[in-house]
Scaffold this motif. Structure first.
Motif, PDB file in Angstrom:
ATOM      1  N   LEU A  73       5.057  13.161  12.570  1.00  0.00           N
ATOM      2  CA  LEU A  73       3.930  12.973  11.665  1.00  0.00           C
ATOM      3  C   LEU A  73       3.330  11.581  11.878  1.00  0.00           C
ATOM      4  CD1 LEU A  73       5.340  14.428   8.309  1.00  0.00           C
ATOM      5  CD2 LEU A  73       3.643  15.477   9.810  1.00  0.00           C
ATOM      6  N   ALA A  74       4.198  10.573  11.918  1.00  0.00           N
ATOM      7  CA  ALA A  74       3.726   9.207  12.154  1.00  0.00           C
ATOM      8  C   ALA A  74       3.076   9.079  13.531  1.00  0.00           C
ATOM      9  CB  ALA A  74       4.879   8.222  12.020  1.00  0.00           C
ATOM     10  N   LEU A  75       3.695   9.672  14.539  1.00  0.00           N
ATOM     11  CA  LEU A  75       3.171   9.587  15.900  1.00  0.00           C
ATOM     12  C   LEU A  75       1.786  10.207  15.999  1.00  0.00           C
ATOM     13  CD1 LEU A  75       3.902   8.780  18.841  1.00  0.00           C
ATOM     14  CD2 LEU A  75       4.737  11.117  19.155  1.00  0.00           C
ATOM     15  N   GLU A  76       1.608  11.375  15.394  1.00  0.00           N
ATOM     16  CA  GLU A  76       0.305  12.048  15.459  1.00  0.00           C
ATOM     17  C   GLU A  76      -0.760  11.254  14.721  1.00  0.00           C
ATOM     18  OE1 GLU A  76      -2.531  14.702  16.592  1.00  0.00           O
ATOM     19  OE2 GLU A  76      -0.464  14.545  17.297  1.00  0.00           O
ATOM     20  N   GLN A  77      -0.408  10.675  13.576  1.00  0.00           N
ATOM     21  CA  GLN A  77      -1.405   9.914  12.827  1.00  0.00           C
ATOM     22  C   GLN A  77      -1.734   8.591  13.510  1.00  0.00           C
ATOM     23  OE1 GLN A  77      -0.837   9.725   8.591  1.00  0.00           O
ATOM     24  NE2 GLN A  77      -0.911  11.936   8.385  1.00  0.00           N
ATOM     25  N   LEU A  78      -0.781   8.011  14.212  1.00  0.00           N
ATOM     26  CA  LEU A  78      -1.083   6.832  15.027  1.00  0.00           C
ATOM     27  C   LEU A  78      -2.020   7.195  16.173  1.00  0.00           C
ATOM     28  CD1 LEU A  78       2.432   5.136  15.252  1.00  0.00           C
ATOM     29  CD2 LEU A  78       0.431   4.210  14.088  1.00  0.00           C
ATOM     30  N   ARG A  79      -1.772   8.348  16.788  1.00  0.00           N
ATOM     31  CA  ARG A  79      -2.626   8.793  17.888  1.00  0.00           C
ATOM     32  C   ARG A  79      -4.064   8.984  17.411  1.00  0.00           C
ATOM     33  NH1 ARG A  79       0.273  12.712  19.400  1.00  0.00           N
ATOM     34  NH2 ARG A  79       1.281  11.783  21.213  1.00  0.00           N
ATOM     35  N   GLU A  80      -4.236   9.460  16.190  1.00  0.00           N
ATOM     36  CA  GLU A  80      -5.585   9.653  15.640  1.00  0.00           C
ATOM     37  C   GLU A  80      -6.326   8.332  15.470  1.00  0.00           C
ATOM     38  OE1 GLU A  80      -4.990  11.693  11.982  1.00  0.00           O
ATOM     39  OE2 GLU A  80      -4.447  13.607  12.925  1.00  0.00           O
ATOM     40  N   MET A  81      -5.595   7.225  15.394  1.00  0.00           N
ATOM     41  CA  MET A  81      -6.204   5.916  15.185  1.00  0.00           C
ATOM     42  C   MET A  81      -6.612   5.230  16.475  1.00  0.00           C
ATOM     43  SD  MET A  81      -3.719   4.420  12.168  1.00  0.00           S
ATOM     44  CE  MET A  81      -4.831   3.073  11.754  1.00  0.00           C
ATOM     45  N   GLN A  82      -6.365   5.844  17.607  1.00  0.00           N
ATOM     46  CA  GLN A  82      -6.622   5.170  18.880  1.00  0.00           C
ATOM     47  C   GLN A  82      -8.092   4.861  19.109  1.00  0.00           C
ATOM     48  OE1 GLN A  82      -4.187   3.949  21.272  1.00  0.00           O
ATOM     49  NE2 GLN A  82      -3.310   4.147  19.242  1.00  0.00           N
ATOM     50  N   SER A  83      -8.985   5.666  18.531  1.00  0.00           N
ATOM     51  CA  SER A  83     -10.411   5.388  18.708  1.00  0.00           C
ATOM     52  C   SER A  83     -10.824   4.108  17.982  1.00  0.00           C
ATOM     53  CB  SER A  83     -11.252   6.564  18.191  1.00  0.00           C
ATOM     54  OG  SER A  83     -10.975   6.793  16.816  1.00  0.00           O
ATOM     55  N   LYS A  89      -0.233  -0.743  19.509  1.00  0.00           N
ATOM     56  CA  LYS A  89       1.076  -0.407  20.058  1.00  0.00           C
ATOM     57  C   LYS A  89       2.075  -0.409  18.916  1.00  0.00           C
ATOM     58  CE  LYS A  89       0.130  -2.405  24.611  1.00  0.00           C
ATOM     59  NZ  LYS A  89      -0.025  -1.091  25.246  1.00  0.00           N
ATOM     60  N   ALA A  90       3.032   0.506  18.980  1.00  0.00           N
ATOM     61  CA  ALA A  90       3.955   0.642  17.857  1.00  0.00           C
ATOM     62  C   ALA A  90       5.357   0.970  18.341  1.00  0.00           C
ATOM     63  CB  ALA A  90       3.474   1.734  16.900  1.00  0.00           C
ATOM     64  N   THR A  91       6.315   0.559  17.546  1.00  0.00           N
ATOM     65  CA  THR A  91       7.706   0.963  17.708  1.00  0.00           C
ATOM     66  C   THR A  91       8.134   1.637  16.417  1.00  0.00           C
ATOM     67  OG1 THR A  91       8.246  -0.817  19.247  1.00  0.00           O
ATOM     68  CG2 THR A  91      10.073   0.173  18.040  1.00  0.00           C
ATOM     69  N   THR A 257       1.940   9.281  25.522  1.00  0.00           N
ATOM     70  CA  THR A 257       1.401   9.471  26.862  1.00  0.00           C
ATOM     71  C   THR A 257       1.234   8.113  27.526  1.00  0.00           C
ATOM     72  OG1 THR A 257      -0.892   9.332  26.107  1.00  0.00           O
ATOM     73  CG2 THR A 257       0.147  11.516  26.050  1.00  0.00           C
ATOM     74  N   ALA A 258       0.742   8.151  28.763  1.00  0.00           N
ATOM     75  CA  ALA A 258       0.506   6.900  29.478  1.00  0.00           C
ATOM     76  C   ALA A 258      -0.546   6.053  28.769  1.00  0.00           C
ATOM     77  CB  ALA A 258       0.067   7.204  30.906  1.00  0.00           C
ATOM     78  N   GLU A 259      -1.517   6.728  28.113  1.00  0.00           N
ATOM     79  CA  GLU A 259      -2.574   6.006  27.411  1.00  0.00           C
ATOM     80  C   GLU A 259      -2.119   5.537  26.033  1.00  0.00           C
ATOM     81  OE1 GLU A 259      -2.971   9.150  28.595  1.00  0.00           O
ATOM     82  OE2 GLU A 259      -3.872   8.544  30.497  1.00  0.00           O
ATOM     83  N   PHE A 260      -1.113   6.207  25.482  1.00  0.00           N
ATOM     84  CA  PHE A 260      -0.659   5.895  24.132  1.00  0.00           C
ATOM     85  C   PHE A 260       0.864   5.924  24.125  1.00  0.00           C
ATOM     86  CE2 PHE A 260       0.456   7.521  19.794  1.00  0.00           C
ATOM     87  CZ  PHE A 260       0.188   6.348  19.128  1.00  0.00           C
ATOM     88  N   ASP A 261       1.450   4.764  24.311  1.00  0.00           N
ATOM     89  CA  ASP A 261       2.899   4.658  24.487  1.00  0.00           C
ATOM     90  C   ASP A 261       3.542   4.156  23.201  1.00  0.00           C
ATOM     91  OD1 ASP A 261       5.368   4.700  25.707  1.00  0.00           O
ATOM     92  OD2 ASP A 261       5.179   2.661  26.464  1.00  0.00           O
ATOM     93  N   VAL A 262       4.520   4.909  22.698  1.00  0.00           N
ATOM     94  CA  VAL A 262       5.243   4.543  21.487  1.00  0.00           C
ATOM     95  C   VAL A 262       6.737   4.592  21.783  1.00  0.00           C
ATOM     96  CG1 VAL A 262       5.824   5.246  19.131  1.00  0.00           C
ATOM     97  CG2 VAL A 262       3.450   5.291  19.882  1.00  0.00           C
ATOM     98  N   THR A 263       7.470   3.633  21.252  1.00  0.00           N
ATOM     99  CA  THR A 263       8.913   3.586  21.439  1.00  0.00           C
ATOM    100  C   THR A 263       9.623   4.092  20.193  1.00  0.00           C
ATOM    101  OG1 THR A 263       8.675   1.645  22.862  1.00  0.00           O
ATOM    102  CG2 THR A 263      10.876   2.098  22.005  1.00  0.00           C
ATOM    103  N   PHE A 264      10.609   4.973  20.391  1.00  0.00           N
ATOM    104  CA  PHE A 264      11.493   5.413  19.318  1.00  0.00           C
ATOM    105  C   PHE A 264      12.803   4.638  19.424  1.00  0.00           C
ATOM    106  CE2 PHE A 264       9.656  10.006  19.134  1.00  0.00           C
ATOM    107  CZ  PHE A 264       8.622   9.562  18.328  1.00  0.00           C
TER     108      PHE A 264
END
Length: 505
Positions: A73-83, A89-91, A257-264
């Motif tokens: 859920l957090a990952l998808e909502q962060l991805r929505e903020m890329q624009s 960048k997030a961990t 993805t390569a454009e949106f990299d997040v660390t768990f």
């Protein structure tokens, strides 16, 4: 240049906002504040805290402490903020179990000091900490107050100062803790904190409001990572030791993805479960006044609200001339000071005053606004009855897409399933049910035992009970299917995963 690390505390289940907030989709991921941004509370928190950057304040990776179950859920909502935040960048620090905010902040402090300076010593950034479930209407005022907090901490060479945002009280609230300030304001508009006081009764709250030196405790703090860890070790060595041990045994993997990299980052599951649960305030902050740790407070008057109950949602919503707040398909007549929230169906209200009416696909809440805090009692009853409505909505988000349980009865269940382009479900098997799949949109790649087949619109297949299978979307548009389950047991826990893209096997 001052190094700052944003920290978002994204735990909690928001039980007072049931039926919209549920443990599987809690309030921080909901759009609730009544503004026009369309952002969830979590997204608003990420945006606000990243807006404090200046040429003098360099922001590192945003650290988000959340439950393992909520990572996608957090990952998808962060991805929505890329624009909006192209370089965000997030961990994600994933808690296997909730242990309140003190262990959560400790994980963030340990993570923030992983980076090394040129001389090989650990970084010691200033942590800016905020919960994920608050709203603010005056963003510039919030940004300025938080920057003042950073300046207060940065000016202390001894690394023993903690800055906190105190909310200008608008009424004698009994649901908040209070901060008593003393002395005159400093160069960064900071006051010395004399003491923290617990949630008061109504008479005491009115006395605090009349006094003028008591402010609401916002739960937002600024301090160096080393300051938090040193104070925690001094005041609650048990929390420090257990969290550090779980942290040392952590595992790390990448997502996105390569454009949106997040660390768990995952602390050791069994060790972390043994960490004593305690809040930041009780474990450390409230013990600091009068100690070697100085606590300063910067006042925040920015339309802050923690949306702790439906009455608070009504307060921040856009009220019509009769004080009503409506969301979704709602029609009202001769009604006042009420909140009507429709998630799908038409909701109508006639001749009602001071009511909360919230409709979802599988539950409806009707409550007096004055008693909206007591919604948690309904959740307690749902839990005692082991009802699924406590945990999940009828439509459930998954990392690969979503499913909507359309209908069910004895020995059958019907779901509508959508799979994102390029995504796939796990390779899995069910002990107690068989499944029929009908493609209604897109292209499906289906593993059915030893066979791999491709189906398009209006084609179907059958998955026998006990058969290993997988559903994937190889196309560039969403895949939708209708799934009909049949069998003796149709619970979501009847899944044996063999392979999974999302680390759930």
């Amino acid at each position: 240049m001052t190094q700052v690390t944003p920290v978002i505390l994204c735990g909690g289940s928001g039980t007072r906002l049931w039926p919209l907030s549920r443990s599987g989709f809690p309030k921080q991921f909901l759009v609730l504040s009544g503004d026009d941004s369309g952002q969830s509370l979590f997204q608003q928190a990420v945006a606000r805290i990243n807006a404090i950057a200046t040429p003098q304040l360099h922001l590192g990776k945003t650290l988000i402490v959340t439950n393992e179950e909520h990572r996608f859920l957090a990952l998808e909502q962060l991805r929505e903020m890329q624009s909006e935040f192209k370089n965000l960048k997030a961990t994600l620090l994933l808690e296997p179990a909730g242990r309140n905010t003190a262990p959560a902040l400790s994980l963030a402090a340990f993570q923030s000091m992983v980076a090394k300076k040129a001389d090989g010593s650990a970084e010691d950034p200033i942590l800016v900490i905020t919960p994920a479930d608050q709203t603010v209407t005056n963003s510039p005022a919030f940004t300025g107050a938080l920057q003042n907090c950073v300046a207060v901490v940065d000016a202390d060479q001894s690394n023993q100062t903690i800055a906190i945002l105190g909310i200008t009280p608008m009424s004698p609230q009994t649901g908040y803790g209070y901060i008593q300030r003393s002395g005159n304001a400093g160069s960064n508009h900071e006051y010395t904190v004399k003491q923290f006081v617990e949630k008061p009764d109504a008479k005491t709250a009115q006395a605090y409001l009349d006094d003028g030196n008591y402010l609401w405790n916002s739960g937002m703090f600024v301090l160096r990572a080393s300051t938090w860890l040193a104070a925690l070790k001094e005041f609650r060595a048990d929390i420090f030791g257990a969290t550090e041990t779980a942290w040392i045994a952590r595992t790390t993997d990448q997502a996105g993805t390569a454009e949106f990299d997040v660390t768990f980052v995952r602390p050791d599951k069994e060790i972390f479960k043994s960490v004593p649960g305690e809040s930041i305030d009780y474990a450390v902050i409230e013990k600091c006044p009068g100690s070697k740790y100085s606590v300063k407070m910067v006042e925040l008057d920015a339309g802050w609200n923690d949306l702790g109950a439906w009455d608070a949602v009504w307060q921040v919503g856009k009220q019509d001339e009769h004080g009503n707040v409506t969301t979704g398909d709602a029609i009202i007549s001769n009604s006042r000071n009420s909140l009507i929230h429709s998630s799908g169906r038409l909701v109508s209200a006639v001749g009602v005053d001071n009511l909360i009416i919230v409709e979802t696909a599988d539950a409806v809440l009707v409550a007096d606004r004055a008693n909206s805090q007591d919604v948690k009692n309904i959740v307690t009853q749902l839990e005692a009855q082991n009802r699924e409505e406590k945990n999940l909505h009828r439509k459930v988000a998954r990392p690969w897409g979503w499913y909507d349980s359309v209908d069910e009865g004895e020995r059958f269940k019907v779901k509508r399933i959508q799979v994102k382009p390029g995504a796939s479900l796990s390779l899995q098997m069910h002990h107690h049910r068989a499944e029929h799949w009908i493609v209604v949109k897109g292209v499906a790649e289906i593993t059915n035992g030893d066979q791999v087949i491709t189906l398009t619109e209006n084609q179907s297949t059958y998955i026998p009970q006990g058969q290993t299978h997988r559903l994937a979307n190889p196309g560039k548009t969403p895949l939708e299917i209708i799934e009909v389950q049949s069998g003796s047991y149709l619970g979501e826990d009847d899944i044996v995963r063999f392979e999974d893209t999302y680390g759930r096997s």
